[in-house]
Design an enzyme around this catalytic site. Sequence first.
Site, PDB file in Angstrom:
ATOM      1  N   SER A 196      -9.823  -0.515   7.099  1.00 50.11           N
ATOM      2  CA  SER A 196      -9.315  -0.345   5.744  1.00 50.11           C
ATOM      3  C   SER A 196      -8.572  -1.533   5.159  1.00 50.11           C
ATOM      4  O   SER A 196      -8.108  -1.468   4.022  1.00 50.11           O
ATOM      5  CB  SER A 196      -8.412   0.891   5.677  1.00 50.11           C
ATOM      6  OG  SER A 196      -9.165   2.048   5.932  1.00 50.11           O
TER       7      SER A 196
ATOM      8  N   SER B 104      -9.703   2.181   2.977  1.00 53.34           N
ATOM      9  CA  SER B 104      -8.875   2.958   2.076  1.00 53.34           C
ATOM     10  C   SER B 104      -7.945   2.107   1.219  1.00 53.34           C
ATOM     11  O   SER B 104      -7.409   2.560   0.224  1.00 53.34           O
ATOM     12  CB  SER B 104      -8.016   3.932   2.897  1.00 53.34           C
ATOM     13  OG  SER B 104      -7.115   3.211   3.754  1.00 53.34           O
TER      14      SER B 104
ATOM     15  N   LYS C 222       0.841  -1.199   0.000  1.00 53.02           N
ATOM     16  CA  LYS C 222       0.000   0.000   0.000  1.00 53.02           C
ATOM     17  C   LYS C 222       0.876   1.249   0.000  1.00 53.02           C
ATOM     18  O   LYS C 222       1.884   1.304   0.722  1.00 53.02           O
ATOM     19  CB  LYS C 222      -0.915  -0.031   1.219  1.00 53.02           C
ATOM     20  CG  LYS C 222      -1.982   1.061   1.255  1.00 53.02           C
ATOM     21  CD  LYS C 222      -2.896   0.861   2.466  1.00 53.02           C
ATOM     22  CE  LYS C 222      -3.971   1.923   2.578  1.00 53.02           C
ATOM     23  NZ  LYS C 222      -4.843   1.710   3.760  1.00 53.02           N
TER      24      LYS C 222
END
Length: 508
Positions: free
Chosen positions: A184, A160, A85
Amino acid sequence: MNELLSLDAAELARRLHAREVSSVEVTRAHLERIEAVDGDGGPDGVHAFLHVDADGALAAAEAADRAIADGGPVSPLAGVPIAVKDNMTTTDMPTTCGSRILEGWRPPYDATVVARLRAAGLVPLGKTNLDEFAMGSSTENSAFGPSRNPWDLTRIPGGSGGGSSAAVAAGEAPLALGSDTGGSIRQPGAVTGTVGVKPTYGTVSRYGLVAFSSSLDQIGPCARSVLDAALLHEVIGGHDRNDQTSVDAPLPPVVEAALAGARGDLAGVRVGVVSQFAGEGYQPGVSAAFTDAVRVLGELGADVVEVSCPSFSYALPAYYLIAPSEASSNLARFDAMRYGLRVGDDGTRSTDDVMSLTREVGFGAEVKRRIMIGTHALSAGSYDALYGKAQRARTLIVRDFTAAFETCDVLVSPTTPTTAFPIGERADDPLAMYLADLCTIPTNLAGNAALSVPCGTSADDGLPVGLQVMAPALADDRAYRVAAAYETARGEPTGPRIPELRALEATR
């Protein structure tokens, strides 16, 4: 689709260590898959990645092949590709946090989790898309365009960390790292049919994770199976003296728990169904899939009871005061003076003017909204009435968890109230967007462990549904055992089932 893309990480690792296939072959297959289906941010691609480092990945794969061939000690996942990420620092790739204010920024150091991946011989493929500074539930808040759900390219992949979950679901990476502040990792896992884990707070280092809400943020694994997640968890977990919130305690035996659970016996395990996570607002197909999952747990020998945690109703409003308050403090460092974007510095403007212009251009609407909410909540006139009250609600939530775990080994709920919603549907309705994290937020506030495992698809729309398993702090192994037992009982593949992407791949 290349057969290597449909294998889980554990099987890929077995073949790599048996030298039935090379890491270079596996890595090249995933790079070709990214090229075929990821696209450039348009509606006909997944857009899971913001940056792909093909040369670096192939070099790391060659090094892993040499280490395996030499016959020396290598980690169980050596040679397996992984996506990261884009809010974790990497020296060889940009770290943008999905924001214009950090576009192109290259950090001078690796996050601890990234350093541990490299030391274990995993192969970083690139950096995945996310809501800007991890603030969102759909990945639509990325400054570089939304990621798309591989099950239906018109729908969100969660947030997210939608880029990481989409990459795993689409066969672009067998493993990924995400960060979980209010759900997330788990929420994207649920809506993409993948496994997402939020470890106990402090058991995976946050050093090098660009902070959103420091008391809530936690890095964790994204995978296609519970065992894969456990294997990755073991690589990245453990004490780190660079992180002052790191817990100096042994990592729970998550791999052993996943292997034990896969034998399918939950006799003696007490499972609590949280009554607050049901009823109005839950999609019928999600509720039906969850009810069936609870039935399966009972058939595996678990003692299933209903548990009430009344303070969980305060979790959503408490979170949306605590998290923005911490964000308003953490994001103050993006001031146009130290690193990143700088706008209007022509020699005629003051420092304050340059800072204001830079933040106006560099931050997106959701980040600005949360900074303003947090700044207001921390102001002298509102601190006790807003931030202080939210912290008191947090204490009540911790107490509810403590009471529940006195009678139950784990708690279960749907991971999300609905399946993946269409891109754009909630873009102008922040409150509706925030409800996507209704079931996941309490665990972040308490610091406990939790994971999401696929529990079939909704009869309403055929999209994936997630079962959330919550465990006490430092008892992550309980969640792995229950999830692995359920996964084995279902006996269904968790890999991609995506006709749209197969058609897309054939045209590129």
